[in-house]
Scaffold this motif. Structure first.
Motif, mmCIF file in Angstrom:
data_model
loop_
_atom_site.group_PDB
_atom_site.id
_atom_site.type_symbol
_atom_site.label_atom_id
_atom_site.label_comp_id
_atom_site.label_asym_id
_atom_site.label_seq_id
_atom_site.Cartn_x
_atom_site.Cartn_y
_atom_site.Cartn_z
ATOM 1 N N MET A 188 20.664 -3.983 -11.877
ATOM 2 C CA MET A 188 20.572 -2.861 -12.790
ATOM 3 C C MET A 188 21.218 -1.633 -12.154
ATOM 4 N N VAL A 189 22.141 -1.028 -12.829
ATOM 5 C CA VAL A 189 22.825 0.165 -12.347
ATOM 6 C C VAL A 189 21.998 1.395 -12.719
ATOM 7 N N THR A 190 21.774 2.261 -11.736
ATOM 8 C CA THR A 190 20.969 3.459 -11.976
ATOM 9 C C THR A 190 21.832 4.582 -12.544
ATOM 10 N N ASP A 191 21.170 5.613 -13.053
ATOM 11 C CA ASP A 191 21.887 6.790 -13.546
ATOM 12 C C ASP A 191 22.694 7.434 -12.420
ATOM 13 N N THR A 192 22.108 7.476 -11.238
ATOM 14 C CA THR A 192 22.799 8.060 -10.086
ATOM 15 C C THR A 192 24.076 7.290 -9.795
ATOM 16 N N GLU A 193 23.988 5.968 -9.778
ATOM 17 C CA GLU A 193 25.179 5.150 -9.527
ATOM 18 C C GLU A 193 26.235 5.382 -10.595
ATOM 19 N N ASN A 194 25.813 5.499 -11.857
ATOM 20 C CA ASN A 194 26.754 5.782 -12.946
ATOM 21 C C ASN A 194 27.418 7.146 -12.763
ATOM 22 N N GLU A 195 26.614 8.148 -12.416
ATOM 23 C CA GLU A 195 27.156 9.501 -12.215
ATOM 24 C C GLU A 195 28.175 9.512 -11.084
ATOM 25 N N LEU A 196 27.842 8.860 -9.971
ATOM 26 C CA LEU A 196 28.739 8.863 -8.822
ATOM 27 C C LEU A 196 29.976 8.013 -9.078
ATOM 28 N N ALA A 197 29.849 6.937 -9.836
ATOM 29 C CA ALA A 197 31.018 6.137 -10.219
ATOM 30 C C ALA A 197 31.956 6.974 -11.085
ATOM 31 N N ARG A 198 31.381 7.770 -11.978
ATOM 32 C CA ARG A 198 32.198 8.652 -12.824
ATOM 33 C C ARG A 198 32.929 9.684 -11.966
ATOM 34 N N VAL A 199 32.251 10.230 -10.964
ATOM 35 C CA VAL A 199 32.879 11.197 -10.068
ATOM 36 C C VAL A 199 34.043 10.547 -9.324
ATOM 37 N N ARG A 200 33.823 9.333 -8.807
ATOM 38 C CA ARG A 200 34.916 8.614 -8.118
ATOM 39 C C ARG A 200 36.105 8.420 -9.043
ATOM 40 N N ASP A 201 35.832 8.028 -10.290
ATOM 41 C CA ASP A 201 36.909 7.832 -11.264
ATOM 42 C C ASP A 201 37.656 9.138 -11.535
ATOM 43 N N LEU A 202 36.914 10.220 -11.663
ATOM 44 C CA LEU A 202 37.546 11.521 -11.902
ATOM 45 C C LEU A 202 38.419 11.933 -10.709
ATOM 46 N N LEU A 203 37.935 11.691 -9.501
ATOM 47 C CA LEU A 203 38.723 12.020 -8.308
ATOM 48 C C LEU A 203 39.996 11.190 -8.269
ATOM 49 N N ARG A 204 39.873 9.894 -8.533
ATOM 50 C CA ARG A 204 41.048 9.018 -8.534
ATOM 51 C C ARG A 204 42.066 9.437 -9.581
ATOM 52 N N ALA A 205 41.584 9.975 -10.692
ATOM 53 C CA ALA A 205 42.465 10.416 -11.773
ATOM 54 C C ALA A 205 43.025 11.814 -11.529
ATOM 55 N N GLY A 206 42.599 12.443 -10.436
ATOM 56 C CA GLY A 206 43.076 13.785 -10.132
ATOM 57 C C GLY A 206 42.420 14.881 -10.960
ATOM 58 N N ARG A 207 41.329 14.566 -11.581
ATOM 59 C CA ARG A 207 40.605 15.532 -12.415
ATOM 60 C C ARG A 207 39.559 16.219 -11.542
ATOM 61 N N LEU A 208 40.060 17.065 -10.646
ATOM 62 C CA LEU A 208 39.244 17.643 -9.587
ATOM 63 C C LEU A 208 38.177 18.601 -10.100
ATOM 64 N N VAL A 209 38.525 19.419 -11.069
ATOM 65 C CA VAL A 209 37.556 20.381 -11.595
ATOM 66 C C VAL A 209 36.400 19.649 -12.256
ATOM 67 N N GLU A 210 36.708 18.618 -13.027
ATOM 68 C CA GLU A 210 35.651 17.851 -13.680
ATOM 69 C C GLU A 210 34.782 17.124 -12.648
ATOM 70 N N ALA A 211 35.415 16.585 -11.611
ATOM 71 C CA ALA A 211 34.663 15.902 -10.550
ATOM 72 C C ALA A 211 33.737 16.888 -9.848
ATOM 73 N N ALA A 212 34.269 18.057 -9.513
ATOM 74 C CA ALA A 212 33.454 19.076 -8.845
ATOM 75 C C ALA A 212 32.304 19.524 -9.752
ATOM 76 N N ASP A 213 32.592 19.707 -11.035
ATOM 77 C CA ASP A 213 31.538 20.104 -11.978
ATOM 78 C C ASP A 213 30.438 19.051 -12.058
ATOM 79 N N ALA A 214 30.825 17.779 -12.083
ATOM 80 C CA ALA A 214 29.830 16.696 -12.141
ATOM 81 C C ALA A 214 28.990 16.681 -10.864
ATOM 82 N N CYS A 215 29.628 16.899 -9.729
ATOM 83 C CA CYS A 215 28.879 16.957 -8.463
ATOM 84 C C CYS A 215 27.930 18.140 -8.460
ATOM 85 N N ASN A 216 28.409 19.285 -8.888
ATOM 86 C CA ASN A 216 27.567 20.488 -8.905
ATOM 87 C C ASN A 216 26.377 20.323 -9.837
#
Length: 124
Positions: A1-29
């Motif tokens: 079972m994937v947790t919400d935290t794992e989903n959030e961090l996977a999304r951040v990794r995807d955003l970083l890989r896509a070069g969407r730095l502001v969105e990644a930083a916002d998700a982390c914040n």
């Protein structure tokens, strides 16, 4: 079972890989507002800052991440590279050595050490 935290961090990794730095930083914040000691969120926020050109913020965030969870070799390797880019030779060497101690097969910290050796005029 994937947790919400794992989903959030996977999304951040995807955003970083896509070069969407502001969105990644916002998700982390957003994550850090509720979980200020989340080592992975701090680490990814540091990577976003590094890729966005804010080396001081990147170094601070990754240092905080490693203070909470010191095991990840890649975190130490990235800290070494950030410190090297900032002209902080000895702190870069220390972080590279910490990364190598955790994972000797990781190439990045060896490159930092090699770069520092060349800067100091020590070549094979």
């Amino acid at each position: 079972m994937v947790t919400d935290t794992e989903n959030e961090l996977a999304r951040v990794r995807d955003l970083l890989r896509a070069g969407r730095l502001v969105e990644a930083a916002d998700a982390c914040n957003a994550r850090l507002q509720h979980h200020p000691d989340d080592a992975e969120a701090l680490y990814f926020a540091g990577i976003a800052a590094h890729l966005g050109g804010d080396q001081i913020k990147a170094e601070t965030l990754i240092e905080r991440s490693l203070a909470i969870e010191p095991a990840p070799a890649q975190g130490w390797a990235n800290l070494a590279a950030i410190r090297l880019a900032g002209g902080k030779s000895e702190p870069a060497r220390t972080a590279a050595q910490a990364a190598i101690a955790r994972d000797p097969a990781l190439a990045g910290p060896w490159l930092v050490i090699g770069n520092l050796e060349m800067r100091d005029g020590r070549t094979a």
